[in-house]
Design a protein around this motif. Sequence first.
Motif, short mmCIF file in Angstrom:
data_model
loop_
_atom_site.label_atom_id
_atom_site.label_comp_id
_atom_site.label_asym_id
_atom_site.label_seq_id
_atom_site.Cartn_x
_atom_site.Cartn_y
_atom_site.Cartn_z
N GLU A 18 4.51 -33.02 -14.34
CA GLU A 18 5.54 -32.02 -14.02
C GLU A 18 6.47 -32.63 -12.99
OE1 GLU A 18 5.60 -29.01 -15.48
OE2 GLU A 18 3.64 -29.12 -16.43
N ASN A 19 7.73 -32.18 -12.96
CA ASN A 19 8.65 -32.71 -11.95
C ASN A 19 8.67 -31.86 -10.69
OD1 ASN A 19 10.06 -30.56 -13.01
ND2 ASN A 19 12.01 -31.63 -13.09
N ARG A 20 8.05 -30.68 -10.72
CA ARG A 20 8.00 -29.81 -9.54
C ARG A 20 6.60 -29.23 -9.36
NH1 ARG A 20 13.12 -27.81 -7.90
NH2 ARG A 20 12.10 -26.03 -6.94
N ASP A 22 5.63 -26.33 -6.97
CA ASP A 22 6.19 -25.39 -6.00
C ASP A 22 5.50 -24.04 -6.12
OD1 ASP A 22 7.27 -24.37 -8.36
OD2 ASP A 22 9.30 -25.07 -7.93
N VAL A 51 6.51 -36.35 -9.97
CA VAL A 51 6.86 -35.15 -9.19
C VAL A 51 8.03 -35.48 -8.27
CG1 VAL A 51 6.03 -33.43 -7.56
CG2 VAL A 51 4.48 -34.33 -9.31
N ASP A 52 9.16 -34.82 -8.51
CA ASP A 52 10.36 -35.03 -7.70
C ASP A 52 10.48 -34.03 -6.56
OD1 ASP A 52 11.37 -37.19 -9.23
OD2 ASP A 52 12.15 -35.77 -10.71
N PHE A 53 9.78 -32.89 -6.67
CA PHE A 53 9.91 -31.84 -5.67
C PHE A 53 8.55 -31.20 -5.41
CE2 PHE A 53 10.55 -27.41 -4.41
CZ PHE A 53 11.40 -27.58 -3.33
N LEU A 54 8.22 -31.06 -4.14
CA LEU A 54 6.98 -30.42 -3.71
C LEU A 54 7.32 -29.59 -2.48
CD1 LEU A 54 3.52 -31.36 -3.94
CD2 LEU A 54 4.21 -31.56 -1.57
N ASP A 55 7.12 -28.27 -2.56
CA ASP A 55 7.41 -27.42 -1.41
C ASP A 55 6.11 -27.11 -0.66
OD1 ASP A 55 6.11 -25.45 -2.92
OD2 ASP A 55 7.87 -24.15 -3.08
N GLY A 58 3.30 -26.05 -2.84
CA GLY A 58 2.74 -27.19 -3.56
C GLY A 58 1.86 -28.04 -2.67
N THR A 83 11.15 -38.10 -1.98
CA THR A 83 11.23 -36.71 -1.53
C THR A 83 9.85 -36.14 -1.22
OG1 THR A 83 13.20 -36.41 -2.89
CG2 THR A 83 12.10 -34.42 -2.12
#
Length: 114
Positions: A18-20, A22, A51-55, A58, A83
Amino acid sequence: MDLQAEVRDQALVVAVQENRVDAAVAIQFKDKMREVTATPHERVVMDLSLVDFLDSSGLGAVVAVMKFLAPGRKLELAGLTPTVAKVFRLTRMDTVFTLHDTIESAFSGDADAA
């Protein structure tokens, strides 16, 4: 939540496809990781290279997986994108997890942090 697992050198490698990661998928991520890591492998290496985004949700999910595996099993992370690596640095979680630049370096003994 698409996770792919394979055994490599007696370790379980889980690639997050997955790319996110979150708030929208954090609970599903934790549940799927529990299923995938039901094997008896002591070492689990999570490949986060896609994975490009992890908040924060996440990150909390990754920590929850680490706690789920502990104390008898170790979770290592590999392939953090810039990132995602920044999230780990800013929260100082890079001092909690063993981080590897790539999945290949996870098996060559080249750890960035312990």
